[in-house]
Design an enzyme around this catalytic site. Structure first.
Site, short mmCIF file in Angstrom:
data_model
loop_
_atom_site.label_atom_id
_atom_site.label_comp_id
_atom_site.label_asym_id
_atom_site.label_seq_id
_atom_site.Cartn_x
_atom_site.Cartn_y
_atom_site.Cartn_z
N TYR A 189 5.75 -11.27 4.51
CA TYR A 189 4.96 -10.83 3.68
C TYR A 189 4.56 -11.91 2.58
O TYR A 189 4.82 -11.60 1.48
CB TYR A 189 5.76 -9.86 3.11
CG TYR A 189 4.35 -8.89 2.81
CD1 TYR A 189 2.99 -9.04 2.46
CD2 TYR A 189 4.97 -7.63 2.62
CE1 TYR A 189 2.24 -8.07 1.82
CE2 TYR A 189 4.33 -7.04 1.93
CZ TYR A 189 2.66 -6.04 1.66
OH TYR A 189 2.13 -5.92 1.33
N THR B 106 1.23 -1.06 0.12
CA THR B 106 0.24 0.06 0.19
C THR B 106 0.85 1.36 0.25
O THR B 106 0.06 2.09 -0.52
CB THR B 106 -0.67 -0.05 0.85
OG1 THR B 106 -1.55 -1.43 1.69
CG2 THR B 106 -1.93 1.14 0.99
N LYS C 82 2.33 -13.08 7.64
CA LYS C 82 1.29 -12.09 6.51
C LYS C 82 0.93 -12.61 5.72
O LYS C 82 1.34 -12.83 4.80
CB LYS C 82 0.74 -10.81 6.28
CG LYS C 82 -0.10 -10.29 5.53
CD LYS C 82 1.14 -8.96 5.18
CE LYS C 82 0.05 -7.28 4.12
NZ LYS C 82 -0.24 -8.20 3.09
#
Lengths: 308, 308
Positions: free
Chosen positions: B141, B54, B169
């Protein structure tokens, strides 16, 4: 920009050889790279594409890429040098374009690298921005295996209308010769006669050239130019069966590409085996082939006489 | 490395909000970024992850990323800041790790970015190298939508055994609550109790938290922390139905994510609409949403009262 070498569309035909950019201790091995370029020029390839996917452009800093571009032009003995200018951010791509011009490149190769998936409009605007920036010819680099972007025929057509688009590097062709010819004909109808079509995916090259591709953008040709030239010359001179036969002879090599996760790791192992690149020459995290895989590569190289 | 802020595993629970890194004229808009971080700290998020997907980490230079990391820590009002350190080349990742430490990050987030596809061993060695380099906790991630790398349960387990791995994640969970619970339980069995599990994919958050995820790594939470906190608090306090209800209320937002090619472009449009980021704040070639798409986003923001 210093005197970019302008070239006509004829430059984007025949064998374009993609040399590795060998690393040693995480720095470009300039001597090894210069040696690879000289080897290609001496072999008589039609063009040299520095900093393609094979040349690890995506892993290198701007300074490294500028230096590699200059080295390529310096050692190419007058053979046209195309330079990969891809990057994730448009402003970085433009910086690479400027550096390629300054190095004396005869053209630039642009792949739509992705992190966030791109839309067709994102990619069109990227190409528009680049063709606005430079008068160098641009090769559209369609390589979904690395970029994960899939071009449509419609997007080929839109981009081909931009000024300066000289060629499209397509990822492969159908294995069936008639289907391959239909595919190449369809692309040419979309892009127009002013854009050459170059096949990639080395195992597809003979089929692609026989089907009407003008060029072969070649991974293996960057390290083993002689067999790649044999295929290219046969196909371009209308000796389709000879091209197919030479490609079939190299079948064990294509099989290694398929078995070991693509051409790059295998070709790097070949270059290392032949003393053309230092051991483990790919940028980490790419570890290259395992020892058993390297033994299999050496066996194929020896059996096919590729080290000669 | 200057005094890295060490944190226990409790830091990797709850809502981790992922702010945008807004650009203006191709430069980081530092004031807008600081404003987003302050907004998150004031809202009471549990952690802030700067330079996640993001936060456009993949598009920014080393200097930009170092500056953004420092700004995040400076404006986080003591809320732990995690910093994304991914990069295509291992040596570049290590440089980002050094910069994150120097900025005072409480942890680093590492995605295996790819250009050439990576093997499991490539990725394991990348994580090994990073955990060797830093004493900061590391968040694994797993984001195949951007990295195109797919983790196996076996690779989760191998990486979880490295020192300093604090959290994973995951990209989402099955929509069915029982299946989601089985999935989270299976991951926990593979990774061990010392590794927290954080869901991402904002539309999956309520289901994932209710299924036992410890954290939500949230795109929408980086711009709209209040509704994200409502879901997180409800789920973490055992009010599963409340979490599901709040997520259902936001259904029109999740639909926009699906319809407009993912969450980033939609959240950027929301931040721009609310005056939190300049117009067209994403790095080119990402053009962001079209005008009709932006109108649809504004309608949903207004109808759901997200601008309050």
């Amino acid at each position: 920009m210093t005197d970019p070498r302008r070239t006509g569309p004829h430059a984007f035909t025949g064998l374009s050889a993609f040399p590795l950019t060998p690393l040693r201790d995480d720095a470009v091995d300039q001597a090894a790279f210069a040696g690879l370029v000289t080897r290609l020029a001496d072999a008589g390839v039609d063009s040299i594409t520095a900093l393609g996917s094979t040349g690890s452009y995506a892993y290198l800093s701007r300074a490294e890429r500028a230096r590699v571009s200059r080295l390529a032009v310096e050692h190419a003995e007058g053979v046209p040098v195309f330079v990969g200018v891809g990057g994730l951010r448009t402003s970085h791509v433009l910086a690479h374009v400027d550096d390629a011009e300054a190095a004396g490149a005869a053209g630039v190769l642009l792949a739509p690298m992705t992190y966030q998936p791109l839309t067709d409009d994102d990619v069109f605007e990227l190409f528009r921005t680049v063709t606005d920036r430079t008068e160098l010819p641009v090769v559209v680099y369609d390589n979904p295996g690395t970029t994960r972007f899939t071009f449509t025929m419609e997007l080929y057509a839109r981009i081909a209308q931009l000024p300066g688009i000289a060629s499209i590097k397509i990822p492969g062709v159908p294995a069936d010769p008639a289907q391959a010819r239909d595919h190449v004909t369809a692309i040419r109808a979309a892009t127009g006669e002013h854009v050459t079509i170059g096949v990639s995916g080395d195992g597809f090259a003979a089929t692609g050239l026989n089907a009407g591709c003008d060029a072969w953008y070649s991974v293996v040709g960057g390290t083993l130019p002689s067999p790649a030239l044999a295929i290219t010359r046969a196909a371009r001179e209308g000796r389709a069966a000879d091209a197919v036969a030479e490609s079939a002879r190299l079948g064990p090599l294509w099989n290694l590409f398929a078995e070991f996760g693509g051409s790059l790791r295998v070709v790097a192992a070949i270059a290392e085996h032949l003393g053309l690149a230092p051991h483990r020459c790919l940028p980490l995290p790419l570890q290259g082939l395992t020892d058993p895989q390297r033994a299999a590569v050496r066996k194929v190289v020896d059996e096919l006489g590729l080290g000669r």
